[in-house]
Design an enzyme around this catalytic site. Structure first.
Site, PDB file in Angstrom:
ATOM      1  CG  ASP A  54      -5.047 -12.490  -1.280  1.00 36.46           C
ATOM      2  OD1 ASP A  54      -4.546 -11.661  -2.054  1.00 36.46           O
ATOM      3  OD2 ASP A  54      -5.027 -12.374  -0.037  1.00 36.46           O
TER       4      ASP A  54
ATOM      5  CD  GLU B 161      -1.248 -11.918  -4.507  1.00 35.28           C
ATOM      6  OE1 GLU B 161      -0.907 -10.740  -4.388  1.00 35.28           O
ATOM      7  OE2 GLU B 161      -1.600 -12.608  -3.529  1.00 35.28           O
TER       8      GLU B 161
HETATM    9  C1  BGC Z   1      -3.581  -8.680  -2.093  1.00 35.30           C
HETATM   10  C2  BGC Z   1      -3.408  -7.449  -1.280  1.00 35.30           C
HETATM   11  C3  BGC Z   1      -3.715  -7.781   0.156  1.00 35.30           C
HETATM   12  C4  BGC Z   1      -2.910  -8.988   0.638  1.00 35.30           C
HETATM   13  C5  BGC Z   1      -3.454  -9.535   1.890  1.00 35.30           C
HETATM   14  C6  BGC Z   1      -2.482  -9.552  -1.535  1.00 35.30           C
HETATM   15  O1  BGC Z   1      -1.594 -10.096  -2.152  1.00 35.30           O
HETATM   16  O2  BGC Z   1      -3.456  -8.487  -3.465  1.00 35.30           O
HETATM   17  O3  BGC Z   1      -4.190  -6.384  -1.715  1.00 35.30           O
HETATM   18  O4  BGC Z   1      -3.426  -6.697   0.970  1.00 35.30           O
HETATM   19  O5  BGC Z   1      -2.942 -10.013  -0.293  1.00 35.30           O
HETATM   20  O6  BGC Z   1      -4.695 -10.122   1.638  1.00 35.30           O
END
Ligand code: BGC
Length: 555
Positions: free
Chosen positions: A197, A263
């Site tokens: 993340d 991500e």
């Molecule tokens: C996740 C989100 C989340 C954020 C903070 C992101 O990129 O996919 O759902 O709110 O990270 O953790």
């Protein structure tokens, strides 16, 4: 093909209105029959759920509302028995305000090693009552929250997201060590990979320099731009190489491959490609597809630029049409504007990723959107490289746009003062069966977000025997993808036999994919036979907003 499970909304085995791991176990056969190779599970850790589980209090356990560690182990074993690999979310950028390390930091006071685990700083102004700098949070409002201790207001702490999500300090070796243990904990339990993340946001520039003001918020810009002091800092490389060594250690010991998926919204694409350089992460999400408009020229440019860039580093391109953070694909494609234009250089320069519902103010034609979403699914699944499917896409679920504000839970809705509706509309619990709520999600408990009446005709049970349903289309396409020698990894070649509004490419051996986004029907290539079609052919021709997979005549 990786299927994303958002546990709160997937299946509710204990009938408390919230999805759980046992519900996930119950649906493993559904996933196997769907034809997926892997699942990615969004956070299942203990959490106060200030951000749907992306606020973690213990990285080595399961939230009581989801079940137990034993359930998680059973899920991993059950997935493996069915040939499915398991990826879970690693949330390394921030924890929860309820994490014991953050509670200890609050108690220990300024200058303590406990506070060094996070980003604490003195305020500005004569009495420190103003934040340390101008940074805005990605969810709206300032990125700093002031601590109020027993003797009154004191330091501030940093949170890129909600105040309940304090950011870890990744230049502190104790933080690195803490996450080494977390990574090993899950890899030791047989988890095959981690979706990282906010992978490009972990390190913050020394001295916390201000960012330019965002005219929409009056605060420093939070979203990515090259040179931003919290995105894509050079120290990330060492962290990623270190994690890769940990993961590769499992393969070295013949315990199986362990992979990392980033991500990251880092731009330009060349900069993002550094994340998948040799010895760093295995893949990174390609959000270009998610944001690209439903237009042939833009789609082709988006596909080409990603294939070419990834080829320079030898990493596979991933393809993402939807996830738990954005408007569902059916609804996006049913809007008058379906996304951003793309050229080989990417989306327009002013493009910024925000947790905003860019699409919501526009009217929706869900029938048109579903037709296009089906065509887009066949396009996505025909491209070289792993594809991600967000739960419910295989059912053609639309965004639930009319959720009452009182039901909403997404912090981005509250932090933005309701200016955006946030992400709850794509997180409504899935319909499995039956014609009234909870549509087989649980047995009779009302789910944590209300389900709309249209769920009755879109449930998995309603679609499974229907030859024309979106579920049947996905099952058929994934069955072909799973066995066809031309699909999966490899290359594609564009055929230029069609006018500009038709995408046509071939893959060896003997596979063709035609996507008609022109306003008129087009003929099949000569001698081609249809293997899968996203909509019925009309008089043997491929109608508008339709994709067909073809077996090509051999020369
Ligand atoms: C996740 C989100 C989340 C954020 C903070 C992101 O990129 O996919 O759902 O709110 O990270 O953790």
């Amino acid at each position: 093909m990786v299927y994303q499970i958002y546990p709160r909304s997937f299946a509710d085995a204990n009938n408390d209105g919230i999805g759980d791991v046992r519900g996930m176990i119950d649906k493993l056969d559904y996933l196997k029959d769907l034809g997926v190779n892997a699942v990615w599970v969004s956070p299942w850790y203990p959490s106060p759920m200030a951000d749907g589980g992306y606020d973690v209090t213990d990285y080595c356990d399961i939230d009581a509302s989801f079940g137990t560690l034993a359930d998680a182990d059973e899920f991993v074993v059950g997935a493996h028995e069915r040939g499915l690999r398991v990826l879970i979310d690693l949330v390394p950028n921030h924890s929860s305000e309820a994490h014991p390390a953050f509670r200890a930091a609050l108690g220990a006071g300024p200058g303590s090693p406990e506070r060094e685990m996070f980003h604490f700083a003195d305020g500005t102004g004569s009495d420190g009552s103003r934040p340390p700098n101008n940074w805005g949070s990605l969810f709206g409002g300032p990125a700093w929250e002031r601590v109020v201790g027993p003797s009154g207001p004191e330091q501030w702490y940093l949170h890129m997201f909600a105040p309940e999500q304090p950011d870890w300090n990744w230049v502190n070796p104790a933080v690195v060590a803490l996450f080494d243990d977390v990574i090993r904990f899950w890899f030791d339990r047989g988890v095959d990979g981690l979706r990282v993340d906010v992978a490009d946001g972990l390190v913050k520039a020394t001295g916390y320099p201000d960012t330019p003001i965002d005219p929409d918020t009056g605060l420093g810009i939070a979203s990515f731009y090259p040179g931003h002091p919290w995105w894509n800092q050079p120290e990330l490389e060492a962290i990623q190489r270190h994690w890769r060594e940990i993961g590769d250690g499992y393969a070295d010991r013949h315990l199986g491959e362990r992979i990392f998926v980033c991500e990251a919204n880092t731009k330009p694409l060349d900069a993002l490609m550094r994340f998948v350089d040799a010895g760093r992460m295995h893949t990174t999400f390609n959000f270009d597809m998610l944001w690209c408009e439903w237009e042939a020229g833009s789609l082709r440019a988006m596909i080409d630029r990603n294939l070419v860039s990834h080829a320079t580093v030898g990493a596979p391109t991933t393809w993402v049409l939807g996830n738990h953070d954005c408007t569902r694909v059916v609804t996006r494609y049913g809007k008058p504007e379906t996304g951003r234009p793309f050229t080989l250089d990417g989306p327009p320069a002013e493009w910024q990723y925000r947790f905003a519902d860019y699409f919501t103010p526009m009217p929706t034609d869900n029938e048109l959107g579903r037709r296009r979403a089906r065509a887009a699914a066949l396009l996505e699944l025909a491209l070289p490289g792993p594809a991600y499917i967000y739960q419910g896409e295989e059912l053609g679920l639309p965004e639930v746009e009319d959720l009452p504000d009182a039901a909403r839970q997404d912090p981005s809705f509250f932090r933005a003062g309701g200016r955006t509706k946030g992400r709850d509309g794509c997180r409504v619990p899935l319909p499995w069966s039956a014609t009234t709520p909870p549509y087989g999600f649980g047995t009779d408990a009302q789910p944590w977000l209300p389900q709309p009446p249209v769920w009755a005709e879109l449930s998995a049970a309603a679609q499974v025997g229907d030859a024309d349903s979106t579920l049947t289309l996905y099952r058929r396409a994934l069955a072909v993808r799973g066995t066809h020698p031309a699909l999966g990894d490899g290359a594609l070649a564009w055929g230029d036999t069609y006018p500009g509004k038709v995408l046509y490419f071939t893959r060896e051996p003997g596979f063709g994919c035609l996507v008609n986004i022109s306003g008129a029907p087009v003929d099949l290539p000569s001698g081609a036979e249809v293997v899968v079609a996203s909509a019925p052919l009309v008089d043997g021709r491929v109608p508008t907003d339709t994709t067909v997979w073809l077996t090509l005549a051999s020369d």
